[in-house]
Design an enzyme around this catalytic site. Structure first.
Site, PDB file in Angstrom:
ATOM      1  N   ASP A  17      73.465  71.542  99.202  1.00  0.00           N
ATOM      2  CA  ASP A  17      72.170  70.853  99.283  1.00  0.00           C
ATOM      3  C   ASP A  17      71.084  71.832  99.747  1.00  0.00           C
ATOM      4  O   ASP A  17      71.366  72.739 100.533  1.00  0.00           O
ATOM      5  CB  ASP A  17      72.291  69.682 100.270  1.00  0.00           C
ATOM      6  N   ASN A  65      72.563  61.848  91.151  1.00  0.00           N
ATOM      7  CA  ASN A  65      71.659  62.916  90.678  1.00  0.00           C
ATOM      8  C   ASN A  65      71.275  62.712  89.211  1.00  0.00           C
ATOM      9  O   ASN A  65      70.250  63.227  88.757  1.00  0.00           O
ATOM     10  CB  ASN A  65      72.309  64.305  90.783  1.00  0.00           C
TER      11      ASN A  65
HETATM   12  C1  FPP Z   1      71.173  69.624  95.706  1.00  0.00           C
HETATM   13  O1  FPP Z   1      69.987  70.241  96.139  1.00  0.00           O
HETATM   14  C2  FPP Z   1      71.756  70.422  94.621  1.00  0.00           C
HETATM   15  C3  FPP Z   1      71.982  69.945  93.368  1.00  0.00           C
HETATM   16  C4  FPP Z   1      71.700  68.557  92.965  1.00  0.00           C
HETATM   17  C5  FPP Z   1      72.510  70.832  92.305  1.00  0.00           C
HETATM   18  C6  FPP Z   1      73.518  71.855  92.740  1.00  0.00           C
HETATM   19  C7  FPP Z   1      73.824  72.718  91.598  1.00  0.00           C
HETATM   20  C8  FPP Z   1      73.906  74.065  91.644  1.00  0.00           C
HETATM   21  C9  FPP Z   1      73.836  74.854  92.880  1.00  0.00           C
HETATM   22  C10 FPP Z   1      74.159  74.796  90.373  1.00  0.00           C
HETATM   23  C11 FPP Z   1      75.630  75.036  90.300  1.00  0.00           C
HETATM   24  C12 FPP Z   1      76.015  75.553  89.026  1.00  0.00           C
HETATM   25  C13 FPP Z   1      77.252  75.368  88.495  1.00  0.00           C
HETATM   26  C14 FPP Z   1      77.617  76.064  87.269  1.00  0.00           C
HETATM   27  C15 FPP Z   1      78.244  74.453  89.085  1.00  0.00           C
HETATM   28  P1  FPP Z   1      68.639  69.428  96.050  1.00  0.00           P
HETATM   29  O2  FPP Z   1      68.026  69.675  94.717  1.00  0.00           O
HETATM   30  O3  FPP Z   1      68.883  67.977  96.333  1.00  0.00           O
HETATM   31  O4  FPP Z   1      67.806  70.110  97.183  1.00  0.00           O
HETATM   32  P2  FPP Z   1      66.701  69.409  98.094  1.00  0.00           P
HETATM   33  O5  FPP Z   1      67.397  68.404  98.959  1.00  0.00           O
HETATM   34  O6  FPP Z   1      66.140  70.553  98.863  1.00  0.00           O
HETATM   35  O7  FPP Z   1      65.689  68.789  97.162  1.00  0.00           O
END
Ligand code: FPP
Length: 230
Positions: A17, A65
């Protein structure tokens, strides 16, 4: 008596996250945060397997998501395509088995197929198992397993029920890490994490490097796991 600590843990799971906030702080689009997250994920997996961890499981996209704006989902799907297209060969070379869990019907078909191809290519890997949860929700997984048990037409044991989950034969996670400051598990590995040690950090995922991972392992090693016993 307390359960003897495995050092390092056999199975570590991570809720990645904080990509969006990482990007916002740099005045970058959220997609740039997810790209930085993917790069971090690649280096962290290498580090984890180097530490002797056998199962490394990452929450890459939850069922919730999937209702994010189309632009952000498109960016995430592009990253998955890129990863399955360009990075799976390196897993095979390193002897790491790829495993993708979740409801494949929620994903664009080409991504689900690329994931299956990657799993087939790396199937013999013995160094460790890298699992991505994509289109994954713990409740959805439990309901799917319960429905399968109903189809079998008889009562099942805990062990059999666990084998019906998407995680199948994976051992339960010993350590569950969440980056990004929230202190919840957000529908991740609900059944499997029953006795996982939890490690929460404010560090945003793209900044969560090997040193802090090692600190989480040390914290894990200092915990006494009793599994509800005295
Ligand atoms: C949450 O951070 C993260 C995600 C919803 C996506 C995670 C995916 C990756 C790191 C890419 C991985 C790639 C592969 C190939 C598996 P957020 O967007 O909710 O962050 P925030 O809370 O700061 O908005």
């Amino acid at each position: 008596m307390a359960e003897k600590q495995h050092i390092p843990p056999r199975h570590v799971a991570v809720i990645m996250d904080g990509n969006g906030r990482w990007a916002k702080r740099r005045l970058l689009p959220r997609a740039a945060g997810h790209r930085a997250g993917m790069e971090r994920m690649i280096s962290l997996a290498e580090h984890a397997f180097g530490c002797g961890i056998k199962y490394f499981t990452l929450f890459a996209l939850s069922t919730e998501n999937l209702s994010r704006p189309a632009e952000e989902l498109g960016a995430l799907f592009s990253l998955f395509r890129e990863y399955f297209g360009r990075h799976v060969g390196a897993l095979k070379e390193k002897g790491v088995r790829l495993n993708v869990i979740g409801d494949a019907s929620l994903l664009p078909p080409d991504i689900a197929e690329a994931a299956k191809r990657g799993e087939a290519l790396t199937a013999g890997g013995e160094k460790g198992t890298l699992t991505f949860a994509i289109g994954y929700g713990g409740r959805r997984e439990i309901v799917a397993a319960a429905n399968e048990a109903v189809r079998r037409g008889r009562e099942v044991t805990e062990e059999e029920f666990a084998s019906l989950l998407w995680t199948g034969e994976l051992p339960p996670p010993d350590l569950l890490i969440r980056t990004g400051g929230e202190m919840r598990i957000s529908n991740f590995l609900l059944w499997q994490a029953a006795y996982a040690e939890l490690y929460f950090t404010d560090t945003l995922f793209p900044d969560f490097g090997g040193e802090e991972f090692d600190a989480a392992l040390r914290e894990y090693a200092s915990r006494e796991r009793r599994f509800g016993k005295l």
